[in-house]
Design a protein around this motif. Structure first.
Motif, short mmCIF file in Angstrom:
data_model
loop_
_atom_site.label_atom_id
_atom_site.label_comp_id
_atom_site.label_asym_id
_atom_site.label_seq_id
_atom_site.Cartn_x
_atom_site.Cartn_y
_atom_site.Cartn_z
N ALA A 24 46.81 35.34 52.45
CA ALA A 24 45.62 35.27 52.75
C ALA A 24 44.86 35.24 51.40
CB ALA A 24 44.84 36.29 53.86
N GLN A 25 45.44 36.44 50.46
CA GLN A 25 44.46 36.82 49.41
C GLN A 25 44.75 35.79 48.36
OE1 GLN A 25 46.52 40.84 48.39
NE2 GLN A 25 44.58 41.90 49.36
N ALA A 26 45.96 35.01 48.61
CA ALA A 26 46.29 33.90 47.68
C ALA A 26 45.30 32.69 47.94
CB ALA A 26 47.67 33.52 47.62
N GLU A 27 45.21 32.30 49.18
CA GLU A 27 44.37 31.46 49.76
C GLU A 27 42.91 31.49 49.37
OE1 GLU A 27 44.73 30.39 53.85
OE2 GLU A 27 46.86 30.09 53.64
N ILE A 28 42.31 33.01 49.62
CA ILE A 28 41.08 33.39 48.96
C ILE A 28 40.90 33.05 47.41
CG2 ILE A 28 39.73 35.46 48.45
CD1 ILE A 28 40.73 36.35 51.37
N ARG A 29 41.79 33.64 46.61
CA ARG A 29 41.65 33.17 45.10
C ARG A 29 41.80 31.82 44.85
NH1 ARG A 29 45.24 37.83 45.18
NH2 ARG A 29 47.07 36.47 44.95
N LEU A 30 42.40 30.79 45.82
CA LEU A 30 42.43 29.33 45.56
C LEU A 30 41.22 28.86 45.76
CD1 LEU A 30 44.08 26.73 44.60
CD2 LEU A 30 44.80 26.85 47.01
N SER A 31 40.71 29.43 46.96
CA SER A 31 39.34 28.98 47.31
C SER A 31 38.19 29.36 46.54
CB SER A 31 38.93 29.44 48.91
OG SER A 31 39.73 29.03 49.81
N GLU A 32 38.10 30.51 45.74
CA GLU A 32 37.02 30.83 44.81
C GLU A 32 37.35 30.01 43.79
OE1 GLU A 32 38.22 35.12 44.24
OE2 GLU A 32 36.78 35.63 45.93
#
Length: 67
Positions: free
Chosen positions: A7-15
């Protein structure tokens, strides 16, 4: 734990994608403003040219009618 990391990796990617989108939008805005200024300039030039031809035509008409 693994789900949290994903989830954190997806958040970073989204950012990161959001930042790229923002840069793209800013670039598009700059391009649009430049295009708008160029279009306004062309309109002013065409208006001046038209007005000049109206004056020239009017002068020729007056010259012909006065003979």
């Amino acid at each position: 734990q693994e789900e949290l990391q994903r989830a954190q990796a997806e958040i970073r990617l989204s950012e990161e994608l959001n930042k790229q989108t923002q840069k793209s939008l800013e670039s598009a805005g700059i391009s649009y403003n430049a295009y708008e200024k160029e279009a306004e300039h062309k309109i002013k030039v065409k208006t001046r040219q038209r007005n000049l031809w109206v004056i020239i035509s009017g002068g020729l008409l007056v010259g012909l009618l006065s003979k």
